[in-house]
Scaffold this motif. Sequence first.
Motif, PDB file in Angstrom:
ATOM      1  N   UNK A 102       0.821  -1.215   0.000  1.00 47.03           N
ATOM      2  CA  UNK A 102       0.000   0.000   0.000  1.00 47.03           C
ATOM      3  C   UNK A 102       0.852   1.260   0.000  1.00 47.03           C
ATOM      4  N   UNK A 103       2.041   1.186   0.584  1.00 47.23           N
ATOM      5  CA  UNK A 103       2.893   2.373   0.598  1.00 47.23           C
ATOM      6  C   UNK A 103       4.007   2.317  -0.447  1.00 47.23           C
ATOM      7  N   UNK A 104       3.843   1.457  -1.445  1.00 46.28           N
ATOM      8  CA  UNK A 104       4.782   1.419  -2.556  1.00 46.28           C
ATOM      9  C   UNK A 104       6.066   0.681  -2.286  1.00 46.28           C
ATOM     10  N   UNK A 105       6.045  -0.218  -1.305  1.00 46.04           N
ATOM     11  CA  UNK A 105       7.238  -1.018  -0.971  1.00 46.04           C
ATOM     12  C   UNK A 105       6.975  -2.481  -1.334  1.00 46.04           C
ATOM     13  N   UNK A 106       6.615  -2.703  -2.602  1.00 50.03           N
ATOM     14  CA  UNK A 106       6.246  -4.049  -3.038  1.00 50.03           C
ATOM     15  C   UNK A 106       7.364  -5.057  -2.839  1.00 50.03           C
ATOM     16  N   UNK A 107       8.598  -4.590  -2.838  1.00 48.44           N
ATOM     17  CA  UNK A 107       9.730  -5.504  -2.625  1.00 48.44           C
ATOM     18  C   UNK A 107       9.699  -6.114  -1.231  1.00 48.44           C
ATOM     19  N   UNK A 108       8.967  -5.481  -0.315  1.00 44.85           N
ATOM     20  CA  UNK A 108       8.853  -5.955   1.067  1.00 44.85           C
ATOM     21  C   UNK A 108       7.470  -6.527   1.350  1.00 44.85           C
ATOM     22  N   UNK A 109       6.755  -6.918   0.321  1.00 43.99           N
ATOM     23  CA  UNK A 109       5.406  -7.490   0.447  1.00 43.99           C
ATOM     24  C   UNK A 109       5.374  -8.543   1.545  1.00 43.99           C
ATOM     25  N   UNK A 110       4.376  -8.451   2.414  1.00 47.33           N
ATOM     26  CA  UNK A 110       4.254  -9.390   3.542  1.00 47.33           C
ATOM     27  C   UNK A 110       4.097 -10.833   3.075  1.00 47.33           C
ATOM     28  N   UNK A 111       3.538 -11.023   1.891  1.00 49.28           N
ATOM     29  CA  UNK A 111       3.379 -12.374   1.347  1.00 49.28           C
ATOM     30  C   UNK A 111       4.565 -12.784   0.483  1.00 49.28           C
ATOM     31  N   UNK A 112       5.511 -11.870   0.322  1.00 53.20           N
ATOM     32  CA  UNK A 112       6.657 -12.115  -0.555  1.00 53.20           C
ATOM     33  C   UNK A 112       6.340 -11.682  -1.972  1.00 53.20           C
ATOM     34  N   UNK A 113       7.230 -10.890  -2.574  1.00 52.92           N
ATOM     35  CA  UNK A 113       6.992 -10.499  -3.964  1.00 52.92           C
ATOM     36  C   UNK A 113       7.286 -11.678  -4.889  1.00 52.92           C
ATOM     37  N   UNK A 114       6.778 -11.599  -6.100  1.00 49.36           N
ATOM     38  CA  UNK A 114       7.013 -12.638  -7.102  1.00 49.36           C
ATOM     39  C   UNK A 114       8.208 -12.257  -7.947  1.00 49.36           C
ATOM     40  N   UNK A 115       9.260 -13.057  -7.884  1.00 50.01           N
ATOM     41  CA  UNK A 115      10.468 -12.767  -8.646  1.00 50.01           C
ATOM     42  C   UNK A 115      10.233 -12.873 -10.139  1.00 50.01           C
ATOM     43  N   UNK A 116      10.968 -12.063 -10.890  1.00 54.08           N
ATOM     44  CA  UNK A 116      10.851 -12.065 -12.346  1.00 54.08           C
ATOM     45  C   UNK A 116      11.222 -13.430 -12.917  1.00 54.08           C
ATOM     46  N   UNK A 117      12.138 -14.108 -12.242  1.00 52.43           N
ATOM     47  CA  UNK A 117      12.422 -15.499 -12.593  1.00 52.43           C
ATOM     48  C   UNK A 117      12.605 -16.299 -11.307  1.00 52.43           C
ATOM     49  N   UNK A 118      12.457 -17.620 -11.440  1.00 49.56           N
ATOM     50  CA  UNK A 118      12.571 -18.519 -10.281  1.00 49.56           C
ATOM     51  C   UNK A 118      11.542 -18.182  -9.196  1.00 49.56           C
ATOM     52  N   UNK A 119      10.432 -17.581  -9.625  1.00 50.95           N
ATOM     53  CA  UNK A 119       9.309 -17.332  -8.727  1.00 50.95           C
ATOM     54  C   UNK A 119       8.114 -18.169  -9.150  1.00 50.95           C
ATOM     55  N   UNK A 120       6.978 -17.914  -8.487  1.00 48.24           N
ATOM     56  CA  UNK A 120       5.748 -18.622  -8.834  1.00 48.24           C
ATOM     57  C   UNK A 120       4.656 -17.633  -9.167  1.00 48.24           C
ATOM     58  N   UNK A 121       4.037 -17.815 -10.328  1.00 46.57           N
ATOM     59  CA  UNK A 121       2.906 -16.981 -10.703  1.00 46.57           C
ATOM     60  C   UNK A 121       1.826 -17.075  -9.623  1.00 46.57           C
ATOM     61  N   UNK A 122       1.313 -15.931  -9.186  1.00 48.99           N
ATOM     62  CA  UNK A 122       0.390 -15.904  -8.052  1.00 48.99           C
ATOM     63  C   UNK A 122      -0.976 -16.491  -8.397  1.00 48.99           C
ATOM     64  N   UNK A 123      -1.270 -16.638  -9.689  1.00 48.31           N
ATOM     65  CA  UNK A 123      -2.576 -17.178 -10.104  1.00 48.31           C
ATOM     66  C   UNK A 123      -2.480 -18.652 -10.464  1.00 48.31           C
ATOM     67  N   UNK A 124      -1.487 -19.013 -11.275  1.00 44.53           N
ATOM     68  CA  UNK A 124      -1.392 -20.390 -11.760  1.00 44.53           C
ATOM     69  C   UNK A 124      -0.388 -21.246 -10.997  1.00 44.53           C
ATOM     70  N   UNK A 125       0.546 -20.619 -10.288  1.00 45.73           N
ATOM     71  CA  UNK A 125       1.595 -21.371  -9.609  1.00 45.73           C
ATOM     72  C   UNK A 125       2.730 -21.775 -10.516  1.00 45.73           C
ATOM     73  N   UNK A 126       2.641 -21.430 -11.786  1.00 43.43           N
ATOM     74  CA  UNK A 126       3.706 -21.784 -12.726  1.00 43.43           C
ATOM     75  C   UNK A 126       4.973 -20.980 -12.439  1.00 43.43           C
ATOM     76  N   UNK A 127       6.111 -21.545 -12.811  1.00 44.72           N
ATOM     77  CA  UNK A 127       7.391 -20.877 -12.597  1.00 44.72           C
ATOM     78  C   UNK A 127       7.520 -19.654 -13.488  1.00 44.72           C
ATOM     79  N   UNK A 128       8.061 -18.572 -12.936  1.00 46.31           N
ATOM     80  CA  UNK A 128       8.331 -17.386 -13.745  1.00 46.31           C
ATOM     81  C   UNK A 128       9.674 -17.551 -14.445  1.00 46.31           C
ATOM     82  N   UNK A 129       9.771 -16.948 -15.614  1.00 46.90           N
ATOM     83  CA  UNK A 129      10.993 -17.026 -16.421  1.00 46.90           C
ATOM     84  C   UNK A 129      11.421 -15.616 -16.798  1.00 46.90           C
TER      85      UNK A 129
END
Length: 353
Positions: A102-129
Amino acid sequence: MTMKTIGYAAASAEAPLAPFHFDRRDLRANDVAIDILYSGVCHSDLHSARNDWGWSSYPLVPGHEIIGVVSAVGADVTRFKKGDRVGVGCMVDSCQKCDQCAKGEEQLCREGNTGTYNGQDRITGEATAGGYSKAIVVRQEFVLSVPEALDMSRAAPLLCAGITTYSPLKTWGVGPGSRVGVIGLGGLGHMAVKLAVGLGAHVTVLSRSPDKAADAKALGAHALLISTDETAMKSAGSGFDLIIDTVPVKHDLNLYTPLLDVDGTLVIVGQIGPMDEMSTTPLLLGRRRIAGSPIGGIAETQEMLDFCASKSIHPECETIRMDQINDAFDRMEKSDVRYRFVIDMASLTAEAA
């Protein structure tokens, strides 16, 4: 319909990066599709490809310093249109609901931000590339505008090295009159120097030898402090308001903490993991601090891009072909780059892959 694309991926921690065909998701209503023109090469890419941190999953397509142009937008996208110059950094999503988001600190998201790669898509769970590929699809809230004044072929490292060093400079209020030290003169360190100088600070590069004097001066630094010179280090005691530590390996902080003035801060942006044992004496006696800092939020990253455009600040880059990435990784391990590799994605063609 998914978007077929090509990139370079690591199949395992031991495998070199190699051509890889995969699918990008179809556009959701709030998505932006981007043709990637340039992808910066970050030390994190090397660590992730080789699973140095223990959390990599494969196949892994690295790259989180992405510059490109919009090729299509979803039905609800209002911020971008086809043909816009854009960038994508280290994250592509967050919960968008917590106090940090809410205050523009998405990198510190309480649920964890989604990495551009080696992360998980928040909707499908698929790996990010990531950006070692021809195209990417990202929700519009995590896409950045690249100002016309920035050279697209040199701007990519700003999306990680730039914001990683700009964020602590802003967090600790660096401006005219600030005394800033920079430990390490690699990809992060050279950006810390340029940005701190741009903000009006007096900037000193800390190095183990005088060999970096010419480079430090060329980047705009005002002084070089040799950390192996005991007399010089003692004279520099209590002389810094902020020290940015960009060293990416385990090292000794005891050399540097006495250099901080009262309420001064040494902020670690390089090493992720253990550090050498250290004494708290300088911290207690001088009310000095050691802190850590990740990347910044999306708004701060856009602010950084606009600042760099206004000051004509660009990373120092060596452009490579996609098929040179494994050699680039080897050279990066030896610090044999001044100061950041950037992949020209035009070199990645369907025939090459």
